[in-house]
Scaffold this motif. Structure first.
Motif, PDB file in Angstrom:
ATOM      1  N   LYS A 510     -10.874 -56.197 -40.148  1.00 55.83           N
ATOM      2  CA  LYS A 510     -10.462 -56.162 -41.546  1.00 55.83           C
ATOM      3  C   LYS A 510      -9.979 -54.767 -41.929  1.00 55.83           C
ATOM      4  CE  LYS A 510     -15.318 -55.677 -42.916  1.00 55.83           C
ATOM      5  NZ  LYS A 510     -16.414 -56.266 -43.694  1.00 55.83           N
ATOM      6  N   PRO A 511      -9.054 -54.676 -42.913  1.00 57.28           N
ATOM      7  CA  PRO A 511      -8.534 -53.377 -43.352  1.00 57.28           C
ATOM      8  C   PRO A 511      -9.664 -52.428 -43.733  1.00 57.28           C
ATOM      9  CG  PRO A 511      -7.242 -55.139 -44.305  1.00 57.28           C
ATOM     10  CD  PRO A 511      -8.424 -55.791 -43.637  1.00 57.28           C
ATOM     11  N   GLY A 512      -9.543 -51.164 -43.310  1.00 56.71           N
ATOM     12  CA  GLY A 512     -10.551 -50.162 -43.614  1.00 56.71           C
ATOM     13  C   GLY A 512     -11.571 -49.990 -42.509  1.00 56.71           C
ATOM     14  N   GLN A 513     -11.656 -50.969 -41.617  1.00 52.41           N
ATOM     15  CA  GLN A 513     -12.611 -50.892 -40.503  1.00 52.41           C
ATOM     16  C   GLN A 513     -12.178 -49.790 -39.533  1.00 52.41           C
ATOM     17  OE1 GLN A 513     -13.133 -54.660 -38.600  1.00 52.41           O
ATOM     18  NE2 GLN A 513     -14.425 -53.861 -36.961  1.00 52.41           N
ATOM     19  N   LYS A 514     -13.143 -48.982 -39.073  1.00 50.45           N
ATOM     20  CA  LYS A 514     -12.835 -47.877 -38.170  1.00 50.45           C
ATOM     21  C   LYS A 514     -13.174 -48.302 -36.736  1.00 50.45           C
ATOM     22  CE  LYS A 514     -13.328 -43.719 -39.689  1.00 50.45           C
ATOM     23  NZ  LYS A 514     -13.880 -42.426 -40.143  1.00 50.45           N
ATOM     24  N   LEU A 515     -12.173 -48.233 -35.859  1.00 54.91           N
ATOM     25  CA  LEU A 515     -12.354 -48.639 -34.471  1.00 54.91           C
ATOM     26  C   LEU A 515     -12.311 -47.422 -33.544  1.00 54.91           C
ATOM     27  CD1 LEU A 515     -10.027 -51.776 -34.312  1.00 54.91           C
ATOM     28  CD2 LEU A 515     -12.475 -51.703 -34.818  1.00 54.91           C
ATOM     29  N   ILE A 516     -13.177 -47.415 -32.531  1.00 57.10           N
ATOM     30  CA  ILE A 516     -13.162 -46.357 -31.517  1.00 57.10           C
ATOM     31  C   ILE A 516     -12.043 -46.671 -30.518  1.00 57.10           C
ATOM     32  CG2 ILE A 516     -14.448 -45.236 -29.665  1.00 57.10           C
ATOM     33  CD1 ILE A 516     -17.021 -46.049 -31.143  1.00 57.10           C
TER      34      ILE A 516
END
Length: 519
Positions: A510-516
């Motif tokens: 989802k928008p705003g989610q931070k992925l490594i």
């Protein structure tokens, strides 16, 4: 109460029979019409497109004199008959009094599309007055989609669009590309005219399909639009009169006090050829291009990015910003195509090519398997390894009066999202005198620490690349429209790797989610 309802019902039935045309006396079977390959009814867009009236409203004393309309229809008539009929009269008054805003909008959009329409129609030897048909189809809106999924200026259904060469996938829909859609419409209209040899029947079949028109001709034994009028669907009965009325309004609207409030023209543009992934939002940010202008110039793009498999896509960009883009194309394209990974350049750019002037459609960016180049040492004659890396430089900016995050981001060629992240700003508000931290990427090209023979450097270089890649964690903040596949392609990862690093079980993000991205 029950008796009065029955009386009203009988009265309505009698009125219906009384107003029926004389042609209705012909024995008729109940027709079952095949599904149309094109849109059969114009969709209202915020009350802009005209709703089709169900009844004729012309009384004994119409607002526009009948004789005047007959005279003007005759003057306008060229290759396509402009037959006077009470329904065409009704639509003239409808566009004058009930849908004046729609008429004004059509007048305003004419300069935007009509020169292109006229050129295409002339090329195919078709009547130029067919240009008014798109107004009835789409309201000259290149991205409108009907409830039946017909789309574009000429309202092609997906299957029919493909039949006439309009490419469609998740990212590109050429039904929305004005030039290509108009070319397809010309081919289809030419085909319909060859079938019927009559323009009114060709127009009717554009709306309801040639099979339905042929069936109506067989059932009614009619050979013209007006002799099969009563056995056509209501939408098709209204379609040709609407076309006649719109032709009239675009030529005589001023006489009825209708004028465009503003006039729209094509945005001057140049072209950039795209092969591979590109983030269009980042491209606009870095090139100081208004995203809405990019959308208007490229309505066939349905997402905010193009995928890695993109080949020979011609992206139109506004001419005023094109000069800036050419001067800064290396840094801009490296940023928005994901070619920079943790400060290491993984693709090289050929900035000598000017897309708009070049006949070669090859993309000027080729993936490089290594990040170093070799140069010959003048003293020893041996090859020297040159490694190009990016160094992060910290700087600060004091907010001045009238500045916003957007203007500051453009000044330093960074994104608004990065400014917010670096300075822990949740909203867009900033205050005069506030000091902002900015991290600038500076390119450095320097010789490798050890000189080696030409065949030797690859092992050490790969090791250096791997070390640079894993020095610190790199994150990606999910934007609207992002998918795991798009993100994986951008950073050169497998979807499985991305999911494993972020402990994602399904495929939803989802928008705003931070992925490594890298650990």
């Amino acid at each position: 109460m029950r008796l009065s309802k029955k009386v009203l019902w009988l009265g309505a039935m009698c009125a219906g029979f009384w107003n029926a045309s004389a042609n209705a006396a012909i024995p008729q079977e109940k027709l079952t019409f095949e599904q149309d390959t094109l849109k059969t009814e114009a969709q209202e867009e915020a009350s802009l497109l005209p709703y089709l009236p169900e009844v004729e409203e012309i009384g004994p004393n119409p607002a526009v004199p009948q004789d005047l309309l007959k005279e003007r229809f005759a003057k306008l008539e060229k290759s396509i008959p402009l037959t006077y009929h009470k329904s065409s009269h009704e639509f003239v008054e409808y566009f004058i009094y009930k849908k004046a805003d729609f008429t004004r909008t059509m007048m305003a959009r004419m300069p935007l599309f009509f020169p292109m329409f006229e050129k295409a129609l002339q090329k195919h030897g078709l009547p130029t007055e067919l240009k008014y048909l798109s107004m009835i189809e789409s309201g000259l809106n290149p991205t409108i989609i009907s409830h039946a999924r017909a789309g574009g200026l000429w309202q092609f259904m997906p299957a029919t669009g493909r039949e006439f060469g309009l490419y469609q996938d998740k990212y590109i829909d050429e039904r929305f590309e004005p030039v290509k859609a108009t070319e397809a419409a010309c081919l289809y209209l030419k085909q319909l005219y060859r079938i019927f040899g009559d323009w009114e029947l060709a127009l009717a079949s554009y709306n309801t399909g040639p099979g339905n028109v042929k069936r109506a001709m067989r059932r009614s034994r009619g050979t013209t639009f007006w002799t099969i009028y009563n056995v056509l669907p209501r939408e098709t009965r209204s379609y040709v009169p609407q076309y006649v009325a719109m032709n009239y309004m675009m030529n005589y609207g001023y006489d009825h006090g209708i004028f465009p409030q503003t006039t729209e023209f094509q945005i001057p543009h140049d072209t950039v050829h795209i092969n591979g992934y590109i983030d269009l939002a980042a491209f606009c940010e870095q090139s100081s291009i208004n995203m809405e202008d990019l959308k208007k110039l490229n309505p066939q793009i349905t997402k905010t990015s193009l995928p890695a498999q993109t080949r020979d896509f011609v992206l139109k960009v506004p001419s005023p910003q094109y000069t800036y883009f050419v001067s800064n194309r290396d840094s801009i394209m490296n940023y928005c195509t994901g070619k920079v990974l943790n400060g290491v350049l993984v693709a090289k750019a050929d900035s000598t090519r000017t897309d708009s002037l070049s006949v070669n459609k090859a993309f000027p960016y080729a993936l490089a398997s290594q990040t170093s180049e070799t140069d010959e040492d003048e003293d020893t004659g041996e090859e020297q390894v040159l490694v190009e890396r990016n160094r992060t430089k910290k700087t600060s900016h004091t907010v001045r009066r009238g500045e916003t995050l957007s203007t500051i981001s453009k000044r330093y060629h960074v994104s608004v999202a990065e400014l917010r992240k670096w300075n822990r700003i949740r909203r867009s508000a900033i205050a005069r005198g506030q000091r902002l931290v900015i991290y600038k990427t500076v390119k450095e090209t320097a010789p490798a620490p050890v000189r080696v023979a030409a065949a030797a450097p690859k092992v050490d270089e790969q090791k250096a690349y791997n070390q640079a890649r894993h020095t610190r964690k790199r994150y990606h903040t999910v934007q609207k429209g992002d998918t795991l596949w798009i993100i994986s392609q951008r950073y050169g990862l497998e979807i499985g790797q991305l999911k494993k690093r972020n402990k994602i079980r399904g495929n939803s993000i989802k928008p705003g989610q931070k992925l490594i991205i890298s650990a």
